[in-house]
Design an enzyme around this catalytic site. Structure first.
Site, PDB file in Angstrom:
ATOM      1  N   ASP A 206       0.830  -1.198   0.000  1.00  0.00           N
ATOM      2  CA  ASP A 206       0.000   0.000   0.000  1.00  0.00           C
ATOM      3  C   ASP A 206       0.873   1.260   0.000  1.00  0.00           C
ATOM      4  O   ASP A 206       1.900   1.318   0.690  1.00  0.00           O
ATOM      5  CB  ASP A 206      -0.890  -0.023   1.253  1.00  0.00           C
ATOM      6  CG  ASP A 206      -1.905   1.085   1.285  1.00  0.00           C
ATOM      7  OD1 ASP A 206      -2.705   1.177   0.344  1.00  0.00           O
ATOM      8  OD2 ASP A 206      -1.896   1.867   2.259  1.00  0.00           O
TER       9      ASP A 206
ATOM     10  N   GLU B  48      14.866 -15.314   0.362  1.00  0.00           N
ATOM     11  CA  GLU B  48      15.221 -16.355   1.332  1.00  0.00           C
ATOM     12  C   GLU B  48      14.239 -17.520   1.293  1.00  0.00           C
ATOM     13  O   GLU B  48      14.521 -18.596   1.832  1.00  0.00           O
ATOM     14  CB  GLU B  48      15.246 -15.767   2.749  1.00  0.00           C
ATOM     15  CG  GLU B  48      16.266 -14.656   2.967  1.00  0.00           C
ATOM     16  CD  GLU B  48      16.039 -13.953   4.300  1.00  0.00           C
ATOM     17  OE1 GLU B  48      15.216 -14.464   5.107  1.00  0.00           O
ATOM     18  OE2 GLU B  48      16.670 -12.905   4.533  1.00  0.00           O
TER      19      GLU B  48
END
Length: 556
Positions: free
Chosen positions: A218, A268
């Site tokens: 956002d 990751e």
């Protein structure tokens, strides 16, 4: 890295192509309050969402994006977050979220969640601590607090205005002011503070560990403000052509290092996770900087969304968008509607189908519903044929219009209240979905309760009136998504064809797409096979009616 069971399917078509599923995905936006209610309180919830996975699977979407469902006082429908690591009891529990995600993944549907990093709720524990700690404290340094101007600090620190109307600053009892680019209950974080950056790394990992496939970010262009918070210059417009924001609070260079950092966090984890930017940035070349290889993966194409139903504008934005994104190796991400804008089935029914109203009230021009729906179907078929990814806002697959006759007393958008009604607000595009025509609240839940009232026009558009019904808007979308996958349009490329000025015609692989935005019929090639038409009524052979898009298969 996940500490929870991996419930995602081992393979799907995207994975079989080598990953980067988001490059050609169709992603469906769920606005939690208004999707499906299981307990009868009139507000959507996770058990309700889970019950609709078969519907989404039949539609054929690749992923869902959930607008905020976190703990929140709901001053701005959840975009004021009080706890980033838990589910608001309005919507259920973390266990309900896990069940929804597992059910979606089992159906081959990925899950993207909203992240709200520009601001928190004023009820977040950090902001409560900031108010208690006072000026100069480490707690206040997490937010943008400043001394006021004037002889006694009685004036705001600068002239910035809130996106919801009124000043962007509120004074606290000890005399300092805090910044809120949106509602007073949404204080802006100070992203120059290392604690803020570390906190959001942890939030990302919390949801990644629960198996989410990505984040919609956002206000992605607003996290960093210009140094020293200068006044916005007189005459500097808030909105640029194409929907871009301008000014010292938007699109600052520092945002890009944040997204490089987040890119490393997502890397990751396995499964090719997604970052998509809500960045009102224009022109497309500027927006493309958010999707460079080490930053985000997608950015909403707001210049395309605001182009309206006008061929020259659409073609220019399509060309500029594809060129800019290809320059950084990213796909273009197309969108026509979302929870912040008037639904395109109504925008395109206005006298000027390129206009951009902030809302439509009973006192405004009322859209031509039939014309708006006809153009919306044509526009959706045009968008879904473009190479790249596409977003579908809940209910557009049913052809839902804007609710234009909501009385003032039921409106809940803070922009309506802060502007004393001058801004109609976004409630009209957030109405609870109609699932069953002959049921209380059109089957939204097991009771007649609704957080916003539905217009009567929603009854004939309810899902049970469209699923499996030839010619319905739902079946148009379902067929389009199936053909889009079959002909690999999302991973294809666009080549324009010579055409009339009122017509957009391009080839994508084996498919010829022709969209007639003019007022009269135009001829079609006679040697091509019709795959799909946005016009539910059969047209004369070799003729394309106005406000219609067709997909044709070219001869071998």
């Amino acid at each position: 890295m996940s500490t929870l069971p991996d419930t995602r399917p081992l393979a799907d078509t995207a994975a079989e192509r080598g990953g980067e599923w988001w490059r050609d995905a169709v992603i469906y936006q769920i606005y939690p309050r208004s999707f499906a209610d299981s307990n009868g309180d009139g507000i959507g919830d996770f058990p309700g969402f889970t019950s609709k996975i078969p519907y989404l699977s039949e539609l054929g979407v690749d992923a869902v994006w959930l607008s905020p469902f976190y703990v929140s006082p709901q001053a701005d429908a959840g975009y004021d977050v009080a706890d980033y690591r838990d589910v608001n009891p309005l919507f259920g529990t973390l266990a309900d979220f896990d069940e929804f995600a597992a059910t979606a993944h089992a159906a081959g549907i990925r899950v993207v969640v909203d992240l709200v990093p520009n601001h928190s709720s004023d009820e977040h524990e950090w902001f409560v601590a900031a108010l208690a700690a006072g000026p100069g404290s480490p707690e206040r340094a997490r937010y943008v607090f400043r001394e006021g101007r004037g002889e006694n600090g009685e004036l705001p620190p600068n002239n910035w205005q809130s996106n919801f109307g009124g000043p962007a600053w509120t004074r606290v009892p000890d005399g300092q002011w805090y910044l809120h680019l949106f509602d007073t209950k949404q204080p802006d974080f100070d992203w120059n503070n290392a604690e803020v950056a570390d906190f959001f790394d942890d939030v990302l990992r919390f949801w990644l560990d629960r198996g989410v496939d990505g984040f919609r970010v956002d206000v992605a262009h607003g996290l960093i403000k210009a140094e020293d918070l200068p006044d916005q210059e007189e005459g500097e417009t808030k909105k640029l052509e194409g929907g871009g924001n301008n000014g010292p609070m938007w699109d600052q260079e520092g945002v890009h290092e944040i997204y490089r950092r987040w890119h490393r966090v997502l890397a990751e984890y396995d499964g090719d996770r997604l970052l998509v930017a809500e960045a009102w940035v224009s022109p497309p070349a500027r927006l493309a900087r958010y999707v460079r290889p080490d930053e985000m993966h997608q950015a909403f194409n707001f210049p395309y969304m605001v182009a309206g139903w006008e061929p020259a504008r659409l073609r220019r934005v399509i060309d500029e968008s594809i060129e800019a994104n290809e320059g950084v190796g990213a796909p273009t991400t197309w969108v026509l509607s979302n929870h912040d804008v008037v639904r395109h089935a109504s925008r395109f029914g206005l006298t000027d189908p390129t206009s951009w109203p902030r809302g439509i009230s009973a006192d405004d021009e009322q859209p031509d519903a039939a014309l708006g729906l006809r153009r919306a179907r044509a526009a959706s078929l045009l968008m879904l044929a473009l190479p790249g990814s596409a977003y579908v806002y809940q209910g557009e697959e049913l052809g839902l219009p804007e609710a234009t006759e909501l009385p003032a007393e039921v409106r809940q958008d803070p922009s309506f209240a802060r502007t004393e009604g001058a801004d109609t607000g976004r409630d009209g595009c957030r109405i609870p979905l109609p699932w069953t025509r002959e049921a209380p609240a059109f089957g939204f839940g097991p009771s007649p309760e609704l957080w916003l009232p539905q217009p009567e026009s929603y009854g004939p558009l309810a899902a049970d009136q469209q699923v499996g019904v030839a010619g319905s808007t739902f079946e148009l979308y379902r067929a389009a998504l199936a053909l889009r996958g079959e002909y690999e349009l999302g991973s294809g490329s666009l080549s324009w064809n010579l055409s009339d000025a009122s017509v957009l015609s391009f080839t994508n692989g084996e498919v010829l797409v022709v969209s007639n935005l003019g007022g009269s019929a135009v001829p079609l090639p006679t040697d091509a096979t019709l795959l799909l038409s946005s016009d539910a009524a059969p047209a004369p052979a070799g003729e394309l009616p106005s406000d219609t898009t067709v997909w044709l298969r070219l001869p071998a």
